[in-house]
Design an enzyme around this catalytic site. Structure first.
Site, PDB file in Angstrom:
ATOM      1  N   GLU A   1     -29.385   2.656 -10.813  1.00  0.00           N
ATOM      2  CA  GLU A   1     -30.167   3.881 -10.692  1.00  0.00           C
ATOM      3  C   GLU A   1     -31.139   3.811  -9.520  1.00  0.00           C
ATOM      4  OE1 GLU A   1     -28.646   3.414 -14.790  1.00  0.00           O
ATOM      5  OE2 GLU A   1     -29.767   2.110 -13.441  1.00  0.00           O
TER       6      GLU A   1
ATOM      7  N   ARG B   1     -22.245  -9.335 -12.131  1.00  0.00           N
ATOM      8  CA  ARG B   1     -23.144  -8.179 -12.205  1.00  0.00           C
ATOM      9  C   ARG B   1     -24.567  -8.588 -12.530  1.00  0.00           C
ATOM     10  NH1 ARG B   1     -24.564  -3.169 -10.643  1.00  0.00           N
ATOM     11  NH2 ARG B   1     -25.523  -1.956 -12.313  1.00  0.00           N
TER      12      ARG B   1
ATOM     13  N   LEU C   1     -17.527   3.113  -4.614  1.00  0.00           N
ATOM     14  CA  LEU C   1     -17.814   3.780  -3.348  1.00  0.00           C
ATOM     15  C   LEU C   1     -18.322   2.831  -2.271  1.00  0.00           C
ATOM     16  CD1 LEU C   1     -19.423   7.030  -4.757  1.00  0.00           C
ATOM     17  CD2 LEU C   1     -17.118   6.726  -3.845  1.00  0.00           C
ATOM     18  N   GLU C   2     -18.870   1.688  -2.686  1.00  0.00           N
ATOM     19  CA  GLU C   2     -19.342   0.729  -1.682  1.00  0.00           C
ATOM     20  C   GLU C   2     -18.172   0.166  -0.876  1.00  0.00           C
ATOM     21  OE1 GLU C   2     -21.628  -1.671  -4.321  1.00  0.00           O
ATOM     22  OE2 GLU C   2     -23.486  -0.576  -3.909  1.00  0.00           O
TER      23      GLU C   2
END
Length: 417
Positions: free
Chosen positions: A62, A265, A335-336
Site C-alpha cells: 500500500e 515476501r 506489473l513490476e
C-alpha cells in the site's frame, strides 16, 4: 454489531496482543511505537493555513501504491502537507525511503475512538485517504463525525474479503456510508462494494495506481556481476520456495549456467529460506553480504535478503515467477516485471490482480501450476524470442492501463481547493 460492541471486542483483542506486539519490536523503537499507536505523535506541528492530508497505507504494498499519488498531489499542490501512517515496521522503512522527504511517517493509531481522537487532534487533516482495503470502523466513523472527508483510493475487495464482509453487511453498510468517496481499481470491485451497501454515486472506477508505479530506472550495481541466464522469483511465500528451488535444480540439468534470484515476501523469513537453500545443497550467495569486491560465478541462487530492491532487480532477469500465486494467497504484483518487459509466469492464484486475465489472453504472461512449472520455464528459456515477445506485450499492457493517478487527483480537487 454496533460501534460500541466493536470497540469492546477490539479492546479485548488488543489486551491479549499488545504485550507481544510491544516486545517483538527493538527496544529503541518500543516507546515511539506505543505512543504513536495511541495517537500521541511528537513533533507534529499544528496545520497552518496549508491543507494537510493523512494517507493510511497498512504495509509495503500500500505504501508503494501511495507513492505515485503523493508525488502527484505534491506537484499539483506544492504547499500541501502529507502525513503517512502504516501498521508494519517494514511499511515504515519503505515509506521513509520512498517518501520521507515528502511526508511525515507515523504508525497508525489503534482503532479505538480515544486513540483516533488523539491522532486527529494532532494531525488535523483536511482529508483522510485510505489505501486499498483498510476499512477500520472507528477510524472512519470518528473522522466522519469530525467532518473530515474520508476517501478510499486504489480500492480492491478480493473474493475472500467479499465473502467475509458479506457476513457483516449490516455493520459494514454504515462504515461505507461514513465515507465520502470510494475509488476502486475495476468494475468487479465496484460491484462488490455496491452489494455490501455502498451508495452507488460514491463508487468510482479509476483503475490501479500500480500501473503508474515505476521502479528506479537504474539496476542495482550488483546485478551487473551476474553471469548466465537469470530467473527471479519475487515476493515468495512459504512453501513456494521449496517448489521453485526444486524446479530450479531440474532446470540446471538443461541450463547449467542458470541463476535464480529468490526474494521472500517477508523479511522475517530470510533465514528460513537460506536454510532451505542450504539443505538442498545449492550454491548460493546472500545479497546482504555482497560488497564492491564480490564476484559471482554462474549457476547460483541469490537470496535477495534486503528490502526495497526487488522492483528494480526485475530488470536484471530474463523471466519472472510471481510469488503468492502457488498458494491460496491471491498473488503479488506482476506489473513490476511488466515495466521491465520481462516474461511473467504465474501460478493458479492471481485473484488479487484480475487484470492478469488480459495478460494471459494477449500473451503478456502465462499460467502454470506445480506440475507444469518446470516444463513452461524450460520452453521459455529455450526460446529467447518468445520471452522477448511476452515481455514486450506485458509492457504494452502496462502502459495501456496507466493514468489512474491523474483520475484520482482530479476527483480529490474538490477537497483540496
Amino acid at each position: 454489531m454496533g460501534t460500541p460492541i466493536y470497540s469492546i471486542l477490539y479492546l479485548v483483542a488488543l489486551a491479549f496482543l499488545l504485550p507481544y506486539e510491544y516486545l517483538k519490536r527493538p527496544q529503541g523503537l518500543r516507546k515511539r511505537w506505543l505512543k504513536e499507536r495511541f495517537g500521541l505523535y511528537e513533533g507534529m506541528p499544528k496545520a497552518g493555513r496549508q491543507k494537510r492530508v493523512w494517507v493510511h497505507a497498512v504495509s509495503v504494498g500500500e505504501v508503494i501504491a501511495s507513492v505515485v499519488l503523493i508525488k502527484k498531489l505534491k506537484e499539483r499542490y506544492p504547499s500541501l502537507e502529507v502525513v503517512v501512517s502504516t501498521v508494519t515496521d517494514t511499511g515504515q522503512k519503505v515509506a521513509g525511503e520512498r517518501i520521507g522527504t515528502l511526508a511525515k511517517i507515523v504508525y497508525v493509531p489503534f482503532d479505538l475512538p480515544v486513540a483516533i481522537g488523539n491522532a486527529l487532534d494532532r494531525i488535523n487533516p483536511s482529508l483522510f485517504i485510505i489505501m486499498e482495503t483498510e476499512l477500520w470502523p472507528a477510524m472512519i466513523g470518528t473522522a466522519h463525525r469530525r467532518n473530515v472527508p474520508v476517501v478510499l483510493m486504489n480500492g480492491r475487495i478480493s473474493e475472500g474479503s467479499f465473502k467475509g464482509y458479506s457476513k457483516l453487511k449490516f455493520f459494514l453498510r454504515s462504515v461505507l456510508n461514513n465515507m465520502d468517496l470510494l475509488c476502486v481499481q475495476n468494475e468487479l470491485y465496484a460491484e462488490r462494494l455496491r452489494l455490501l451497501g455502498a451508495a452507488p454515486q460514491k463508487v468510482k472506477v479509476i483503475g490501479s495506481f500500480k500501473f503508474d508505479t515505476t521502479p528506479s530506472a537504474h539496476l542495482p550495481q550488483w546485478t551487473t556481476l551476474l553471469q548466465g541466464p537469470v530467473i527471479i522469483a519475487g515476493s515468495t511465500h512459504r512453501p513456494e520456495e521449496d517448489l521453485i528451488l526444486n524446479v530450479y535444480a531440474q532446470l540446471k540439468n538443461d541450463f547449467p549456467k542458470l541463476n535464480i534470484i529468490v526474494a521472500p515476501r517477508h523479511p522475517e523469513r530470510f533465514k528460513e529460506v537460506e536454510e532451505l537453500i542450504r539443505q538442498k545443497g545449492l550454491d548460493y550467495v546472500k545479497r546482504s553480504e555482497m560488497s564492491d569486491k564480490t564476484s559471482l560465478s554462474s549457476g547460483l541462487v541469490i537470496l535477495l535478503d534486503v528490502i526495497g530492491e526487488l522492483a528494480s532487480t526485475y530488470g536484471a532477469a530474463d523471466l519472472a515467477i510471481m510469488g503468492g500465486t502457488f498458494i491460496e494467497h491471491g498473488g503479488q504484483n506482476p506489473l513490476e516485471p511488466a515495466y521491465w518487459e520481462k516474461a511473467i509466469v504465474c501460478g493458479p492464484h492471481m485473484e488479487n490482480f484480475p487484470f492478469i486475465e488480459e495478460f494471459y489472453i494477449r500473451g503478456g504472461a502465462l499460467e502454470a501450476d506445480a506440475s507444469t512449472l518446470y516444463q513452461h520455464i524450460k520452453e521459455l528459456l529455450a526460446s529467447p524470442e518468445k520471452m522477448a515477445s511476452m515481455g514486450k506485450m506485458a509492457k504494452e499492457l502496462y502502459q495501456k492501463n496507466a493514468g489512474a493517478t491523474e483520475r484520482a487527483v482530479a476527483l480529490l480537487e474538490r477537497y483540496l481547493r
